[in-house]
Motif scaffolding. Structure first.
Motif, PDB file in Angstrom:
ATOM      1  N   ASP A  14      -5.943  31.200  16.986  1.00 26.19           N
ATOM      2  CA  ASP A  14      -6.028  29.932  16.268  1.00 26.19           C
ATOM      3  C   ASP A  14      -4.787  29.669  15.408  1.00 26.19           C
ATOM      4  O   ASP A  14      -4.498  28.527  15.060  1.00 26.19           O
ATOM      5  CB  ASP A  14      -7.265  29.898  15.372  1.00 26.19           C
ATOM      6  N   PHE A  15      -4.073  30.749  15.031  1.00 31.71           N
ATOM      7  CA  PHE A  15      -2.892  30.623  14.176  1.00 31.71           C
ATOM      8  C   PHE A  15      -1.726  31.394  14.803  1.00 31.71           C
ATOM      9  O   PHE A  15      -1.387  32.487  14.365  1.00 31.71           O
ATOM     10  CB  PHE A  15      -3.181  31.164  12.773  1.00 31.71           C
ATOM     11  N   PRO A  16      -1.102  30.839  15.843  1.00 34.23           N
ATOM     12  CA  PRO A  16      -0.008  31.561  16.507  1.00 34.23           C
ATOM     13  C   PRO A  16       1.234  31.637  15.618  1.00 34.23           C
ATOM     14  O   PRO A  16       1.445  30.795  14.747  1.00 34.23           O
ATOM     15  CB  PRO A  16       0.251  30.725  17.759  1.00 34.23           C
ATOM     16  N   ASN A  17       2.025  32.664  15.859  1.00 34.37           N
ATOM     17  CA  ASN A  17       3.284  32.898  15.145  1.00 34.37           C
ATOM     18  C   ASN A  17       3.099  32.969  13.636  1.00 34.37           C
ATOM     19  O   ASN A  17       3.895  32.448  12.869  1.00 34.37           O
ATOM     20  CB  ASN A  17       4.328  31.827  15.499  1.00 34.37           C
ATOM     21  N   GLU A  18       2.040  33.641  13.230  1.00 35.80           N
ATOM     22  CA  GLU A  18       1.772  33.875  11.819  1.00 35.80           C
ATOM     23  C   GLU A  18       1.316  35.319  11.639  1.00 35.80           C
ATOM     24  O   GLU A  18       0.786  35.935  12.554  1.00 35.80           O
ATOM     25  CB  GLU A  18       0.661  32.952  11.298  1.00 35.80           C
ATOM     26  N   PHE A  19       1.518  35.825  10.426  1.00 33.42           N
ATOM     27  CA  PHE A  19       0.912  37.095  10.047  1.00 33.42           C
ATOM     28  C   PHE A  19      -0.513  36.769   9.627  1.00 33.42           C
ATOM     29  O   PHE A  19      -0.752  35.821   8.871  1.00 33.42           O
ATOM     30  CB  PHE A  19       1.668  37.744   8.891  1.00 33.42           C
ATOM     31  N   TYR A  20      -1.470  37.552  10.132  1.00 31.15           N
ATOM     32  CA  TYR A  20      -2.877  37.246   9.896  1.00 31.15           C
ATOM     33  C   TYR A  20      -3.606  38.488   9.387  1.00 31.15           C
ATOM     34  O   TYR A  20      -3.452  39.581   9.927  1.00 31.15           O
ATOM     35  CB  TYR A  20      -3.526  36.756  11.198  1.00 31.15           C
ATOM     36  N   CYS A  21      -4.405  38.300   8.349  1.00 30.17           N
ATOM     37  CA  CYS A  21      -5.241  39.376   7.810  1.00 30.17           C
ATOM     38  C   CYS A  21      -6.684  39.072   8.182  1.00 30.17           C
ATOM     39  O   CYS A  21      -7.252  38.075   7.707  1.00 30.17           O
ATOM     40  CB  CYS A  21      -5.088  39.462   6.296  1.00 30.17           C
ATOM     41  N   PRO A  22      -7.314  39.897   9.020  1.00 23.08           N
ATOM     42  CA  PRO A  22      -8.666  39.609   9.492  1.00 23.08           C
ATOM     43  C   PRO A  22      -9.752  39.826   8.439  1.00 23.08           C
ATOM     44  O   PRO A  22     -10.863  39.339   8.618  1.00 23.08           O
ATOM     45  CB  PRO A  22      -8.839  40.575  10.667  1.00 23.08           C
ATOM     46  N   CYS A  23      -9.460  40.519   7.362  1.00 18.98           N
ATOM     47  CA  CYS A  23     -10.501  40.816   6.371  1.00 18.98           C
ATOM     48  C   CYS A  23     -11.070  39.545   5.735  1.00 18.98           C
ATOM     49  O   CYS A  23     -12.280  39.386   5.626  1.00 18.98           O
ATOM     50  CB  CYS A  23      -9.945  41.727   5.286  1.00 18.98           C
ATOM     51  N   HIS A  24     -10.195  38.671   5.284  1.00 21.10           N
ATOM     52  CA  HIS A  24     -10.649  37.460   4.592  1.00 21.10           C
ATOM     53  C   HIS A  24      -9.875  36.229   5.052  1.00 21.10           C
ATOM     54  O   HIS A  24      -9.673  35.291   4.278  1.00 21.10           O
ATOM     55  CB  HIS A  24     -10.511  37.636   3.072  1.00 21.10           C
ATOM     56  N   ASP A  25      -9.381  36.257   6.266  1.00 23.40           N
ATOM     57  CA  ASP A  25      -8.624  35.141   6.856  1.00 23.40           C
ATOM     58  C   ASP A  25      -7.361  34.807   6.065  1.00 23.40           C
ATOM     59  O   ASP A  25      -7.011  33.636   5.895  1.00 23.40           O
ATOM     60  CB  ASP A  25      -9.501  33.885   6.998  1.00 23.40           C
ATOM     61  N   GLY A  26      -6.678  35.826   5.606  1.00 19.63           N
ATOM     62  CA  GLY A  26      -5.401  35.616   4.927  1.00 19.63           C
ATOM     63  C   GLY A  26      -4.316  35.307   5.947  1.00 19.63           C
ATOM     64  O   GLY A  26      -4.269  35.904   7.020  1.00 19.63           O
ATOM     65  N   ARG A  27      -3.461  34.336   5.620  1.00 22.31           N
ATOM     66  CA  ARG A  27      -2.409  33.938   6.559  1.00 22.31           C
ATOM     67  C   ARG A  27      -1.071  33.850   5.833  1.00 22.31           C
ATOM     68  O   ARG A  27      -0.988  33.451   4.678  1.00 22.31           O
ATOM     69  CB  ARG A  27      -2.752  32.586   7.181  1.00 22.31           C
ATOM     70  N   TYR A  28      -0.019  34.211   6.593  1.00 21.99           N
ATOM     71  CA  TYR A  28       1.352  34.148   6.101  1.00 21.99           C
ATOM     72  C   TYR A  28       2.211  33.545   7.207  1.00 21.99           C
ATOM     73  O   TYR A  28       1.982  33.819   8.377  1.00 21.99           O
ATOM     74  CB  TYR A  28       1.894  35.541   5.775  1.00 21.99           C
ATOM     75  N   ASP A  29       3.234  32.774   6.838  1.00 20.88           N
ATOM     76  CA  ASP A  29       4.136  32.247   7.871  1.00 20.88           C
ATOM     77  C   ASP A  29       5.056  33.363   8.357  1.00 20.88           C
ATOM     78  O   ASP A  29       4.944  34.507   7.922  1.00 20.88           O
ATOM     79  CB  ASP A  29       4.913  31.027   7.366  1.00 20.88           C
ATOM     80  N   LYS A  30       5.967  33.048   9.253  1.00 24.11           N
ATOM     81  CA  LYS A  30       6.828  34.080   9.852  1.00 24.11           C
ATOM     82  C   LYS A  30       7.698  34.782   8.817  1.00 24.11           C
ATOM     83  O   LYS A  30       8.060  35.937   8.992  1.00 24.11           O
ATOM     84  CB  LYS A  30       7.713  33.477  10.944  1.00 24.11           C
ATOM     85  N   ASN A  31       8.023  34.106   7.720  1.00 23.85           N
ATOM     86  CA  ASN A  31       8.832  34.732   6.672  1.00 23.85           C
ATOM     87  C   ASN A  31       7.997  35.532   5.680  1.00 23.85           C
ATOM     88  O   ASN A  31       8.515  36.008   4.676  1.00 23.85           O
ATOM     89  CB  ASN A  31       9.652  33.674   5.938  1.00 23.85           C
ATOM     90  N   GLY A  32       6.694  35.637   5.945  1.00 29.18           N
ATOM     91  CA  GLY A  32       5.826  36.423   5.083  1.00 29.18           C
ATOM     92  C   GLY A  32       5.351  35.688   3.847  1.00 29.18           C
ATOM     93  O   GLY A  32       4.782  36.298   2.946  1.00 29.18           O
ATOM     94  N   VAL A  33       5.569  34.382   3.802  1.00 27.93           N
ATOM     95  CA  VAL A  33       5.130  33.591   2.658  1.00 27.93           C
ATOM     96  C   VAL A  33       3.678  33.175   2.883  1.00 27.93           C
ATOM     97  O   VAL A  33       3.325  32.682   3.957  1.00 27.93           O
ATOM     98  CB  VAL A  33       6.035  32.348   2.462  1.00 27.93           C
ATOM     99  N   ASN A  34       2.848  33.375   1.851  1.00 30.60           N
ATOM    100  CA  ASN A  34       1.439  33.043   1.981  1.00 30.60           C
ATOM    101  C   ASN A  34       1.240  31.540   2.165  1.00 30.60           C
ATOM    102  O   ASN A  34       1.934  30.728   1.571  1.00 30.60           O
ATOM    103  CB  ASN A  34       0.656  33.539   0.768  1.00 30.60           C
TER     104      ASN A  34
END
Length: 169
Positions: A116-136
């Motif tokens: 659902d969120f391609p090319n992002e860093f994703y945390c499955p615990c609580h749906d945390g997302r970061y862009d490619k530069n690691g910015v929340n």
């Protein structure tokens, strides 16, 4: 006959002797405890905190998970501990090494793992997302960007140091 004013009585002699022996024994018991408490404070940190991770020519524009080992000292116990970093070159062709530890609750983030969120860093615990530069991404649980590792390049090799907090969203 000797002057009785300068003589030490038998009772005084025993009192002085027992006090001296007791003080010596007390000091002998306390000295190791003080040594154990002070010794870790006197040990300095290592001068070489940077660890080899990979060759610079292997770094791509796509984040790569790299695992490396660092020396850890807990009091007197020394061990090797595994650390992980997401290493890649950003759009400005600059090297970026991000910690995979989510800044929300410390879970592990993964790159491009949620459809659902391609090319992002994703945390499955609580749906945390970061862009490619690691910015929340605003509106998601993390309140700060992923931490980035200090790094050095020595003879074409990427050396990582400690992860530090970054400014961002």
């Amino acid at each position: 006959m000797a002057d009785k004013k300068n003589q030490v009585s038998r009772r005084q002699f025993l009192n002085y002797t027992l006090t001296g022996v007791g003080g010596f024994m007390g000091a002998a018991m306390i000295a190791p405890m003080v040594g154990f408490a002070v010794d870790p404070l006197l040990k300095g940190e290592k001068d070489t905190d940077y660890v080899y991770v990979m060759d610079v020519n292997e770094i791509t524009n796509e984040p790569q998970r790299k695992t490396f080992q660092v020396d850890q000292v807990d009091g007197w116990y020394e061990s090797k501990v595994d650390r992980t970093a997401w290493v890649y070159k950003d759009e400005n062709d600059e090297i970026l090494a991000l910690s995979p530890v989510c800044t929300h609750l410390g879970c592990t983030v993964d790159w491009n793992s949620n459809q659902d969120f391609p090319n992002e860093f994703y945390c499955p615990c609580h749906d945390g997302r970061y862009d490619k530069n690691g910015v929340n991404i605003p509106g998601t649980p993390p309140t700060e960007p992923l931490h980035s590792y200090d790094f050095q390049i020595q003879d074409g090799k990427l050396m990582l140091g400690k992860a530090k907090a970054r400014k961002g969203a």
